[in-house]
Scaffold this motif. Sequence first.
Motif, PDB file in Angstrom:
ATOM      1  N   ARG A   1       0.837  -1.208   0.000  1.00  0.00           N
ATOM      2  CA  ARG A   1       0.000   0.000   0.000  1.00  0.00           C
ATOM      3  C   ARG A   1       0.868   1.252   0.000  1.00  0.00           C
ATOM      4  NH1 ARG A   1      -2.034   3.986   2.931  1.00  0.00           N
ATOM      5  NH2 ARG A   1      -0.758   3.521   4.741  1.00  0.00           N
ATOM      6  N   ARG A   2       1.896   1.252   0.817  1.00  0.00           N
ATOM      7  CA  ARG A   2       2.767   2.426   0.890  1.00  0.00           C
ATOM      8  C   ARG A   2       3.578   2.630  -0.381  1.00  0.00           C
ATOM      9  NH1 ARG A   2       4.719   3.638   6.967  1.00  0.00           N
ATOM     10  NH2 ARG A   2       2.763   3.136   7.994  1.00  0.00           N
ATOM     11  N   LYS A   3       4.001   1.531  -1.013  1.00  0.00           N
ATOM     12  CA  LYS A   3       4.700   1.657  -2.293  1.00  0.00           C
ATOM     13  C   LYS A   3       3.763   2.242  -3.342  1.00  0.00           C
ATOM     14  CE  LYS A   3       8.157  -2.017  -1.967  1.00  0.00           C
ATOM     15  NZ  LYS A   3       8.580  -3.336  -2.506  1.00  0.00           N
ATOM     16  N   GLY A   4       2.530   1.772  -3.359  1.00  0.00           N
ATOM     17  CA  GLY A   4       1.543   2.308  -4.299  1.00  0.00           C
ATOM     18  C   GLY A   4       1.278   3.783  -4.046  1.00  0.00           C
ATOM     19  N   LEU A   5       1.159   4.153  -2.788  1.00  0.00           N
ATOM     20  CA  LEU A   5       0.936   5.557  -2.437  1.00  0.00           C
ATOM     21  C   LEU A   5       2.119   6.418  -2.859  1.00  0.00           C
ATOM     22  CD1 LEU A   5      -0.805   7.699  -1.080  1.00  0.00           C
ATOM     23  CD2 LEU A   5       0.233   7.048   1.101  1.00  0.00           C
ATOM     24  N   ALA A   6       3.332   5.922  -2.644  1.00  0.00           N
ATOM     25  CA  ALA A   6       4.532   6.668  -3.043  1.00  0.00           C
ATOM     26  C   ALA A   6       4.566   6.849  -4.561  1.00  0.00           C
ATOM     27  CB  ALA A   6       5.791   5.959  -2.565  1.00  0.00           C
ATOM     28  N   ALA A   7       4.217   5.798  -5.303  1.00  0.00           N
ATOM     29  CA  ALA A   7       4.187   5.896  -6.769  1.00  0.00           C
ATOM     30  C   ALA A   7       3.127   6.905  -7.205  1.00  0.00           C
ATOM     31  CB  ALA A   7       3.903   4.526  -7.385  1.00  0.00           C
ATOM     32  N   HIS A   8       1.981   6.875  -6.561  1.00  0.00           N
ATOM     33  CA  HIS A   8       0.904   7.825  -6.890  1.00  0.00           C
ATOM     34  C   HIS A   8       1.355   9.266  -6.629  1.00  0.00           C
ATOM     35  CE1 HIS A   8      -3.147   9.299  -7.430  1.00  0.00           C
ATOM     36  NE2 HIS A   8      -3.093   9.895  -6.249  1.00  0.00           N
ATOM     37  N   GLN A   9       2.033   9.476  -5.524  1.00  0.00           N
ATOM     38  CA  GLN A   9       2.522  10.818  -5.202  1.00  0.00           C
ATOM     39  C   GLN A   9       3.570  11.281  -6.221  1.00  0.00           C
ATOM     40  OE1 GLN A   9       3.670  10.165  -1.131  1.00  0.00           O
ATOM     41  NE2 GLN A   9       1.678  10.811  -0.348  1.00  0.00           N
ATOM     42  N   LYS A  10       4.416  10.364  -6.698  1.00  0.00           N
ATOM     43  CA  LYS A  10       5.397  10.718  -7.731  1.00  0.00           C
ATOM     44  C   LYS A  10       4.690  11.114  -9.020  1.00  0.00           C
ATOM     45  CE  LYS A  10       9.298   7.909  -6.220  1.00  0.00           C
ATOM     46  NZ  LYS A  10      10.156   6.757  -6.517  1.00  0.00           N
ATOM     47  N   ILE A  11       3.658  10.373  -9.377  1.00  0.00           N
ATOM     48  CA  ILE A  11       2.897  10.690 -10.590  1.00  0.00           C
ATOM     49  C   ILE A  11       2.256  12.060 -10.464  1.00  0.00           C
ATOM     50  CG2 ILE A  11       0.825  10.068 -11.918  1.00  0.00           C
ATOM     51  CD1 ILE A  11       1.599   7.104 -11.330  1.00  0.00           C
TER      52      ILE A  11
END
Length: 76
Positions: free
Chosen positions: A41-51
């Motif tokens: 979940r945190r990896k996905g959130l980090a990727a979303h924030q980068k996008i």
Amino acid sequence: MEGSLSIHIPQELLESAQRLSSPEETLNDVVILALEREVRRRKGLAAHQKILALNKELPPQPDDTKLIRQLREGER
């Protein structure tokens, strides 16, 4: 690589986890599964924030919907 760790779990949460886990699952299994899910979940959130950050840096992109429809209908 496996390691050993001591953690403190609130009693209410521990009781809920034990009540909801299947008889075949150990508390260790439940904790590992929960930790794996949280890491994903945190990896996905980090990727979303980068996008989102990249979107702020890029100029607005035109809407290509009309062009795509024209291409599909053979107008171009």
